[in-house]
Scaffold this motif. Structure first.
Motif, PDB file in Angstrom:
ATOM      1  N   ASP A   6      87.480 -40.424  14.820  1.00 27.90           N
ATOM      2  CA  ASP A   6      88.262 -41.513  15.478  1.00 27.90           C
ATOM      3  C   ASP A   6      89.475 -40.546  16.392  1.00 27.90           C
ATOM      4  N   THR A  20      88.172 -39.337  19.610  1.00 24.91           N
ATOM      5  CA  THR A  20      87.726 -40.461  20.259  1.00 24.91           C
ATOM      6  C   THR A  20      89.044 -40.860  21.136  1.00 24.91           C
ATOM      7  N   LYS A  21      89.932 -40.944  20.157  1.00 25.61           N
ATOM      8  CA  LYS A  21      91.241 -41.354  20.960  1.00 25.61           C
ATOM      9  C   LYS A  21      91.753 -40.325  22.172  1.00 25.61           C
ATOM     10  N   SER A  46      89.792 -38.791  24.246  1.00 28.84           N
ATOM     11  CA  SER A  46      89.331 -39.114  25.486  1.00 28.84           C
ATOM     12  C   SER A  46      89.871 -39.934  26.520  1.00 28.84           C
ATOM     13  N   ASP A  47      90.930 -40.528  26.012  1.00 28.35           N
ATOM     14  CA  ASP A  47      91.782 -41.502  26.923  1.00 28.35           C
ATOM     15  C   ASP A  47      92.934 -40.772  27.773  1.00 28.35           C
ATOM     16  N   THR A  48      92.844 -39.448  27.267  1.00 32.79           N
ATOM     17  CA  THR A  48      94.204 -38.559  27.695  1.00 32.79           C
ATOM     18  C   THR A  48      93.620 -38.099  29.169  1.00 32.79           C
ATOM     19  N   GLU A  49      94.612 -37.928  29.806  1.00 36.46           N
ATOM     20  CA  GLU A  49      94.629 -37.350  31.346  1.00 36.46           C
ATOM     21  C   GLU A  49      93.751 -36.155  31.071  1.00 36.46           C
ATOM     22  N   TYR A  50      92.670 -36.196  31.956  1.00 37.00           N
ATOM     23  CA  TYR A  50      91.581 -35.219  31.947  1.00 37.00           C
ATOM     24  C   TYR A  50      92.237 -33.782  32.189  1.00 37.00           C
ATOM     25  N   GLU A  84      83.044 -35.385  28.251  1.00 36.09           N
ATOM     26  CA  GLU A  84      82.386 -36.574  27.712  1.00 36.09           C
ATOM     27  C   GLU A  84      81.134 -36.310  26.911  1.00 36.09           C
TER      28      GLU A  84
END
Length: 148
Positions: free
Chosen positions: A13, A16-17, A19-23, A88
């Motif tokens: 988890d 997974t969280k 992955s929403d961060t600025e690349y 990813e």
């Protein structure tokens, strides 16, 4: 599933969280001379892969598992093998491999005891996972500090 395994699974988890961060933030070293978050996730994946492929299949009563590989060499190899893979893909590899590791270690009977390398300490599947739970917590703290 007991608390240790639940905590170990909860790293999924946390990752997974991320992955929403600025690349671009995920590609920057967490500190000068340190890995990026992308590389840390790859590092966690590569240890899980080693454990599910090499260590767990040998977890039998009174077995002596091989010693862990040289950490620096293993870590460098893991980072090199992930070269060119997208974040990813690395996250996906981590999640699938972590689930495989948990599923496979849960098949080891709770009363099974084994040693690792030249060590005399007896491990169970759970005490083995506790080593890597501490490892997860160390790296998750680094990640959280970088993203704070």
């Amino acid at each position: 599933m007991n608390k240790t395994y639940q905590q170990f699974e909860s790293t999924i988890d946390e990752i997974t969280k991320i992955s929403d961060t600025e690349y671009t933030l995920l590609l920057e070293p967490i500190q000068e001379g340190k890995w990026s978050i992308r590389e840390i996730i790859g590092h966690l994946y590569y240890w899980d892969k080693y454990n599910v492929e090499v260590m767990v299949p040998k977890m039998q009563e009174n077995a002596n598992l091989p010693p862990f590989p040289d950490h620096d060499e293993h870590n460098a190899e893991g980072i090199a093998k992930l070269e060119g893979k997208s974040l990813e893909t690395i996250i996906d590899l981590f999640i699938k491999t972590r689930k495989r590791l948990i599923d496979s270690i849960l098949e080891v009977k709770p009363e099974t005891r084994f040693t690792i390398g030249k060590g005399k300490r007896q491990f169970s599947g759970e005490s083995f996972i506790k080593i890597f739970l501490k490892h997860d917590q160390h790296h998750l703290k680094q990640i959280h500090n970088k993203l704070a």
